[in-house]
Scaffold this active site. Structure first.
Site, PDB file in Angstrom:
ATOM      1  N   LYS A 199      19.534  44.199  13.228  1.00 37.52           N
ATOM      2  CA  LYS A 199      20.695  45.080  13.259  1.00 37.52           C
ATOM      3  C   LYS A 199      21.222  45.101  14.679  1.00 37.52           C
ATOM      4  O   LYS A 199      20.536  45.504  15.617  1.00 37.52           O
ATOM      5  CB  LYS A 199      20.314  46.491  12.811  1.00 37.52           C
ATOM      6  CG  LYS A 199      21.494  47.458  12.885  1.00 37.52           C
ATOM      7  CD  LYS A 199      21.176  48.815  12.307  1.00 37.52           C
ATOM      8  CE  LYS A 199      22.385  49.719  12.403  1.00 37.52           C
ATOM      9  NZ  LYS A 199      22.126  51.049  11.849  1.00 37.52           N
ATOM     10  N   ARG A 209      30.966  55.411  11.023  1.00 39.00           N
ATOM     11  CA  ARG A 209      30.709  56.632  11.802  1.00 39.00           C
ATOM     12  C   ARG A 209      31.807  57.661  11.576  1.00 39.00           C
ATOM     13  O   ARG A 209      31.556  58.865  11.632  1.00 39.00           O
ATOM     14  CB  ARG A 209      30.545  56.278  13.283  1.00 39.00           C
ATOM     15  CG  ARG A 209      29.291  55.433  13.538  1.00 39.00           C
ATOM     16  CD  ARG A 209      29.142  54.985  14.987  1.00 39.00           C
ATOM     17  NE  ARG A 209      28.071  53.998  15.120  1.00 39.00           N
ATOM     18  CZ  ARG A 209      27.816  53.322  16.238  1.00 39.00           C
ATOM     19  NH1 ARG A 209      28.555  53.534  17.318  1.00 39.00           N
ATOM     20  NH2 ARG A 209      26.836  52.443  16.270  1.00 39.00           N
ATOM     21  N   LYS A 221      23.965  52.657  21.394  1.00 38.36           N
ATOM     22  CA  LYS A 221      22.711  52.423  20.680  1.00 38.36           C
ATOM     23  C   LYS A 221      22.018  51.154  21.166  1.00 38.36           C
ATOM     24  O   LYS A 221      21.179  50.587  20.455  1.00 38.36           O
ATOM     25  CB  LYS A 221      22.989  52.378  19.172  1.00 38.36           C
ATOM     26  CG  LYS A 221      23.564  53.698  18.615  1.00 38.36           C
ATOM     27  CD  LYS A 221      23.594  53.725  17.083  1.00 38.36           C
ATOM     28  CE  LYS A 221      24.020  55.104  16.565  1.00 38.36           C
ATOM     29  NZ  LYS A 221      23.930  55.197  15.082  1.00 38.36           N
ATOM     30  N   GLU A 237      11.921  40.104  15.284  1.00 46.95           N
ATOM     31  CA  GLU A 237      12.056  41.253  14.379  1.00 46.95           C
ATOM     32  C   GLU A 237      11.635  40.874  12.950  1.00 46.95           C
ATOM     33  O   GLU A 237      10.978  41.648  12.265  1.00 46.95           O
ATOM     34  CB  GLU A 237      13.508  41.769  14.378  1.00 46.95           C
ATOM     35  CG  GLU A 237      13.950  42.437  15.684  1.00 46.95           C
ATOM     36  CD  GLU A 237      13.359  43.831  15.876  1.00 46.95           C
ATOM     37  OE1 GLU A 237      12.639  44.311  14.977  1.00 46.95           O
ATOM     38  OE2 GLU A 237      13.600  44.438  16.936  1.00 46.95           O
ATOM     39  N   LYS A 252      22.644  42.590   9.852  1.00 49.51           N
ATOM     40  CA  LYS A 252      23.775  43.508   9.889  1.00 49.51           C
ATOM     41  C   LYS A 252      24.399  43.496  11.272  1.00 49.51           C
ATOM     42  O   LYS A 252      23.655  43.635  12.237  1.00 49.51           O
ATOM     43  CB  LYS A 252      23.258  44.908   9.566  1.00 49.51           C
ATOM     44  CG  LYS A 252      24.299  45.978   9.639  1.00 49.51           C
ATOM     45  CD  LYS A 252      23.680  47.307   9.338  1.00 49.51           C
ATOM     46  CE  LYS A 252      24.728  48.383   9.531  1.00 49.51           C
ATOM     47  NZ  LYS A 252      24.198  49.695   9.376  1.00 49.51           N
ATOM     48  N   SER A 278      31.265  48.356   7.453  1.00 46.44           N
ATOM     49  CA  SER A 278      32.528  49.081   7.333  1.00 46.44           C
ATOM     50  C   SER A 278      33.687  48.390   8.056  1.00 46.44           C
ATOM     51  O   SER A 278      34.770  48.236   7.498  1.00 46.44           O
ATOM     52  CB  SER A 278      32.339  50.507   7.846  1.00 46.44           C
ATOM     53  OG  SER A 278      31.863  50.504   9.183  1.00 46.44           O
ATOM     54  N   TYR A 317      31.207  47.295   0.614  1.00 48.76           N
ATOM     55  CA  TYR A 317      32.143  48.313   0.127  1.00 48.76           C
ATOM     56  C   TYR A 317      33.126  47.716  -0.877  1.00 48.76           C
ATOM     57  O   TYR A 317      33.885  48.426  -1.514  1.00 48.76           O
ATOM     58  CB  TYR A 317      32.879  48.956   1.308  1.00 48.76           C
ATOM     59  CG  TYR A 317      31.908  49.584   2.288  1.00 48.76           C
ATOM     60  CD1 TYR A 317      31.375  50.849   2.055  1.00 48.76           C
ATOM     61  CD2 TYR A 317      31.478  48.891   3.426  1.00 48.76           C
ATOM     62  CE1 TYR A 317      30.453  51.406   2.918  1.00 48.76           C
ATOM     63  CE2 TYR A 317      30.552  49.433   4.294  1.00 48.76           C
ATOM     64  CZ  TYR A 317      30.041  50.689   4.039  1.00 48.76           C
ATOM     65  OH  TYR A 317      29.114  51.239   4.893  1.00 48.76           O
TER      66      TYR A 317
HETATM   67  C1  PBG Z   1      22.997  54.271  11.077  1.00 50.02           C
HETATM   68  C2  PBG Z   1      23.742  53.342  10.211  1.00 50.02           C
HETATM   69  C3  PBG Z   1      24.936  52.731  10.580  1.00 50.02           C
HETATM   70  C4  PBG Z   1      25.349  51.969   9.494  1.00 50.02           C
HETATM   71  C5  PBG Z   1      24.390  52.113   8.484  1.00 50.02           C
HETATM   72  N1  PBG Z   1      23.380  52.965   8.955  1.00 50.02           N
HETATM   73  C6  PBG Z   1      25.757  52.862  11.797  1.00 50.02           C
HETATM   74  C7  PBG Z   1      25.127  52.844  13.112  1.00 50.02           C
HETATM   75  O1  PBG Z   1      24.081  52.228  13.327  1.00 50.02           O
HETATM   76  O2  PBG Z   1      25.703  53.473  13.989  1.00 50.02           O
HETATM   77  C8  PBG Z   1      26.614  51.172   9.500  1.00 50.02           C
HETATM   78  C9  PBG Z   1      27.153  50.715   8.211  1.00 50.02           C
HETATM   79  C10 PBG Z   1      28.554  50.259   8.261  1.00 50.02           C
HETATM   80  O3  PBG Z   1      29.201  50.143   9.315  1.00 50.02           O
HETATM   81  O4  PBG Z   1      29.077  49.994   7.177  1.00 50.02           O
HETATM   82  N2  PBG Z   1      21.678  54.501  10.838  1.00 50.02           N
END
Ligand code: PBG
Length: 327
Positions: A199, A209, A221, A237, A252, A278, A317
């Site tokens: 990720k 968010r 992050k 990982e 991701k 997203s 989505y």
């Molecule tokens: C956070 C989390 C995120 C997403 C899924 N779980 C965002 C982040 O790490 O800030 C993002 C999913 C998306 O953008 O569709 N635990």
């Protein structure tokens, strides 16, 4: 003329729709898709996410209807995320393991009404954290091992609702093994773990968010999510998650990380999931709304690219929209 060109003519295999379909190497089906859903508290509540046209935050009653509709369209797996009001957030994400909180109550209700639906949950502190981080914050730092204890309580509370797959999205070290132990010690040996393995600290998460109002209150992050410049690190990982007992490995975001999807596919026997996040959805939707892209065509092409790269499963989505035109 023809004597100068090779007798191999690849165009012969493209000459009709029937032949093209016969030689098609990759196919996306509704079986491959997991539909992320945003849950809110209350009754009969439905609010569109500004930056994600066509995607709504739903209260439990409406989410049950949405799941029923999706099941009819052939979408059978769902990843449910809670949008938590500020008043319920605190430093230690207490509400994440309060069995009376609306998220856990909703999960129970969903599994009761649709035991056949495969329900995945999110294990991370950010939706419930007043700091907006995935881990416990102390003096501006994200604590790793202290976070695991909270994630363990959260995972157990979710497992108790009867859900099928846990999705640790936090990127703390050692969390897959920690969660596996906690689950097994409490009799939840059948609950699966889909680890957010690679990720990345990505700009593509902003609309998510917005949807959850979960942006970090300070900093970023980058001390837990991976550097987008790195590839080898994804292998580290993947190795750890595999040793620690993950059932699926996830990459991701997906679209800007197709090489990482392929890398994990070639180096692991576990099923690989890709999260079409997203921001990837929003880009396509925005361009389509402006008339700049054919949204439906680009949706299918992007999902196909993820499968071609090696994804067995895609969280997207677009799932419902895809299912509606696939049938
Ligand atoms: C956070 C989390 C995120 C997403 C899924 N779980 C965002 C982040 O790490 O800030 C993002 C999913 C998306 O953008 O569709 N635990």
């Amino acid at each position: 003329m023809s004597q100068f060109i090779n007798s191999r003519r690849p165009r012969r295999n493209r000459k009709s729709e029937t032949i093209r379909a016969m030689v098609e190497e990759t196919r996306v089906t509704t079986n491959d898709l997991i539909f992320p859903l945003f849950l809110i508290d209350g009754k009969n509540q439905k609010t569109e996410v500004n930056s994600m046209p066509g995607i709504f935050r739903l209260s439990t009653d409406l989410m049950l209807k949405e799941i029923e509709e999706c099941l009819r369209l052939g979408i059978r797996a769902f990843d449910v995320f809670p949008a938590v009001e500020d008043q319920h957030k605190d430093k230690t994400a207490t509400k994440s393991y309060d069995s009376n909180f609306f998220y856990l109550r909703a999960l129970r209700e969903i599994k009761k009404q649709f035991p056949e639906a495969c329900i995945m949950t999110d294990v991370a502190m950010d939706p419930y954290s007043s700091d907006g981080h995935d881990g416990l914050v102390k003096d501006g730092k994200i604590l790793n091992d202290e976070t695991l204890e909270i994630l363990g309580k959260m995972a157990l509370a979710q497992a108790e609702t009867g859900i099928d797959i846990l999705g640790p999205s936090d990127m703390m070290d050692g969390r897959v093994g920690y969660l596996r132990n906690v689950l097994d010690a409490n009799g939840f040996t059948e609950v699966s773990i889909m680890s957010y393995t690679a990720k990345y600290a990505s700009g593509f998460y902003n609309p998510f968010r917005d949807a959850l109002d979960s942006a970090p209150k300070f900093g970023d992050k980058k001390t837990y999510q991976m550097n987008p410049a790195n590839r080898q690190e994804a292998l580290i990982e993947a190795q750890l998650d595999t040793e620690e007992g993950a059932d699926f490995l996830m990459v991701k975001p997906a679209l800007a990380y197709l090489d990482i999807i392929r890398l994990l596919k070639d180096n692991s026997s576990l099923p690989i999931a890709a999260y079409n996040v997203s921001g990837e959805y929003s880009m396509v939707k925005a361009a389509a709304l402006k008339g700049w892209l054919d949204g439906e065509r680009v949706m299918k092409e992007t999902l196909l690219s993820m499968k071609r790269a090696g994804a067995d499963i895609i969280l997207t989505y677009f799932a419902k929209e895809f299912a509606a035109i696939a049938n």
